[in-house]
Scaffold this motif. Sequence first.
Motif, mmCIF file in Angstrom:
data_model
loop_
_atom_site.group_PDB
_atom_site.id
_atom_site.type_symbol
_atom_site.label_atom_id
_atom_site.label_comp_id
_atom_site.label_asym_id
_atom_site.label_seq_id
_atom_site.Cartn_x
_atom_site.Cartn_y
_atom_site.Cartn_z
ATOM 1 N N GLY A 129 0.880 -1.266 -0.028
ATOM 2 C CA GLY A 129 0.058 0.030 0.140
ATOM 3 C C GLY A 129 0.726 1.275 0.078
ATOM 4 N N THR A 130 2.209 1.058 -0.185
ATOM 5 C CA THR A 130 3.066 2.129 -0.202
ATOM 6 C C THR A 130 2.907 3.077 -1.006
ATOM 7 N N MET A 131 2.448 2.499 -2.562
ATOM 8 C CA MET A 131 2.513 3.297 -3.609
ATOM 9 C C MET A 131 1.160 4.118 -3.536
ATOM 10 N N GLN A 132 0.058 3.517 -3.109
ATOM 11 C CA GLN A 132 -1.277 4.039 -3.100
ATOM 12 C C GLN A 132 -1.126 5.061 -2.001
ATOM 13 N N PHE A 133 -0.448 4.853 -0.853
ATOM 14 C CA PHE A 133 -0.256 5.875 0.224
ATOM 15 C C PHE A 133 0.529 7.277 -0.327
ATOM 16 N N ILE A 134 1.555 7.113 -1.215
ATOM 17 C CA ILE A 134 2.248 8.099 -1.854
ATOM 18 C C ILE A 134 1.452 8.882 -2.888
ATOM 19 N N MET A 135 0.776 8.164 -3.440
ATOM 20 C CA MET A 135 -0.223 8.621 -4.769
ATOM 21 C C MET A 135 -1.238 9.543 -3.937
ATOM 22 N N ASN A 136 -1.967 8.843 -3.127
ATOM 23 C CA ASN A 136 -2.862 9.963 -2.162
ATOM 24 C C ASN A 136 -2.222 11.247 -1.841
ATOM 25 N N TYR A 137 -0.996 10.948 -1.069
ATOM 26 C CA TYR A 137 -0.472 12.351 -0.401
ATOM 27 C C TYR A 137 -0.163 13.351 -1.468
ATOM 28 N N LEU A 138 0.231 12.928 -2.607
ATOM 29 C CA LEU A 138 0.536 13.702 -3.852
ATOM 30 C C LEU A 138 -0.767 14.178 -4.476
ATOM 31 N N ARG A 139 -1.677 13.568 -4.344
ATOM 32 C CA ARG A 139 -3.085 13.970 -4.887
ATOM 33 C C ARG A 139 -3.579 15.107 -3.924
ATOM 34 N N VAL A 140 -3.535 14.889 -2.773
ATOM 35 C CA VAL A 140 -3.846 16.076 -1.650
ATOM 36 C C VAL A 140 -2.920 17.047 -1.911
ATOM 37 N N GLN A 141 -1.343 17.032 -1.887
ATOM 38 C CA GLN A 141 -0.873 17.987 -1.935
ATOM 39 C C GLN A 141 -1.284 18.922 -3.358
ATOM 40 N N LYS A 142 -1.587 18.173 -4.394
ATOM 41 C CA LYS A 142 -1.736 18.875 -5.560
ATOM 42 C C LYS A 142 -3.100 19.996 -5.474
ATOM 43 N N GLU A 143 -4.205 19.056 -4.875
ATOM 44 C CA GLU A 143 -5.447 19.537 -4.852
ATOM 45 C C GLU A 143 -5.576 20.492 -3.871
ATOM 46 N N GLN A 144 -4.935 20.356 -2.555
ATOM 47 C CA GLN A 144 -5.322 21.262 -1.196
ATOM 48 C C GLN A 144 -3.906 21.652 -0.959
ATOM 49 N N PRO A 145 -3.102 22.353 -1.696
ATOM 50 C CA PRO A 145 -1.652 22.668 -1.132
ATOM 51 C C PRO A 145 -1.769 23.481 0.269
ATOM 52 N N ASN A 146 -2.655 24.379 0.445
ATOM 53 C CA ASN A 146 -2.779 25.139 1.663
ATOM 54 C C ASN A 146 -3.243 24.557 2.728
ATOM 55 N N ASP A 147 -4.081 23.368 2.628
ATOM 56 C CA ASP A 147 -4.743 22.812 3.696
ATOM 57 C C ASP A 147 -3.937 21.963 4.527
ATOM 58 N N LYS A 148 -3.373 22.621 5.540
ATOM 59 C CA LYS A 148 -2.435 21.956 6.456
ATOM 60 C C LYS A 148 -3.087 20.774 7.230
ATOM 61 N N ALA A 149 -4.358 20.734 7.517
ATOM 62 C CA ALA A 149 -5.029 19.583 8.041
ATOM 63 C C ALA A 149 -5.005 18.291 6.979
ATOM 64 N N ALA A 150 -5.412 18.570 5.960
ATOM 65 C CA ALA A 150 -5.446 17.709 4.962
ATOM 66 C C ALA A 150 -4.157 16.959 4.446
ATOM 67 N N LEU A 151 -3.003 17.788 4.460
ATOM 68 C CA LEU A 151 -1.809 17.440 4.400
ATOM 69 C C LEU A 151 -1.173 16.666 5.502
ATOM 70 N N ALA A 152 -1.893 17.147 6.651
ATOM 71 C CA ALA A 152 -1.054 16.409 7.762
ATOM 72 C C ALA A 152 -1.922 14.930 7.799
ATOM 73 N N ALA A 153 -3.266 14.830 7.570
ATOM 74 C CA ALA A 153 -3.888 13.554 7.699
ATOM 75 C C ALA A 153 -3.485 12.571 6.440
ATOM 76 N N ALA A 154 -2.991 13.358 5.324
ATOM 77 C CA ALA A 154 -2.504 12.393 4.123
ATOM 78 C C ALA A 154 -1.216 11.865 4.568
ATOM 79 N N SER A 155 -0.338 12.551 5.505
ATOM 80 C CA SER A 155 0.918 12.055 5.540
ATOM 81 C C SER A 155 1.298 11.294 6.771
ATOM 82 N N ASP A 156 -0.147 10.998 7.722
ATOM 83 C CA ASP A 156 -0.081 10.277 8.922
ATOM 84 C C ASP A 156 0.100 8.776 8.296
ATOM 85 N N ILE A 157 1.220 8.072 8.376
ATOM 86 C CA ILE A 157 1.155 6.526 8.345
ATOM 87 C C ILE A 157 0.626 5.758 9.070
#
Length: 170
Positions: free
Chosen positions: A43-71
């Motif tokens: 699932g590492t690839m899916q995890f990274i892809m989701n993080y990159l998607r969130v980073q692209k779609e919500q670059p200023n949303d610190k809460a969303a980025l934090a949630a997407a990076s919480d392994i």
Amino acid sequence: MSNNNINLPITAVAGSVLGLYGVGLTFRVIAMRVKNKVSLGDGTMQFIMNYLRVQKEQPNDKAALAAASDIFGSKYFKLNSYIRAHGNFIENTPWIVVLSALVELTGALSPAVHRAIMSAFVVGRVAHVELGVLRPTGLGLGRTAGALAATGTAVAFCGAMLWQQWNNRA
């Protein structure tokens, strides 16, 4: 049955119990892969892809980025834990079963001591998974118990066979 059959009852029973537990671990990995839609890997690839998607779609949303990076909060962490539990079981169990058969064949330990050591190994392997690797952070006393059971069993079996062979040398 002929009298030429080799009978290894301690190894046969412990190996069967361990084999069935290993099948159970395999099915748990399969179930987690299906649940998380991961056909290969952990699932590492899916995890990274989701993080990159969130980073692209919500670059200023610190809460969303934090949630997407919480392994540890990721749905893939549990899959990874099941894969590691299965992998560690496969790394340790086969060679201990082989050593058990050698101990039984050579008579290096009494059946009672051999049975006790293999019982401790079986309990240690289950504890390693259920009370260790599959705990929320992958830590727990079960991991220590499992590691001690595996290394202790290997040292006891190898030591007993070496001692026996040393004392039986010509």
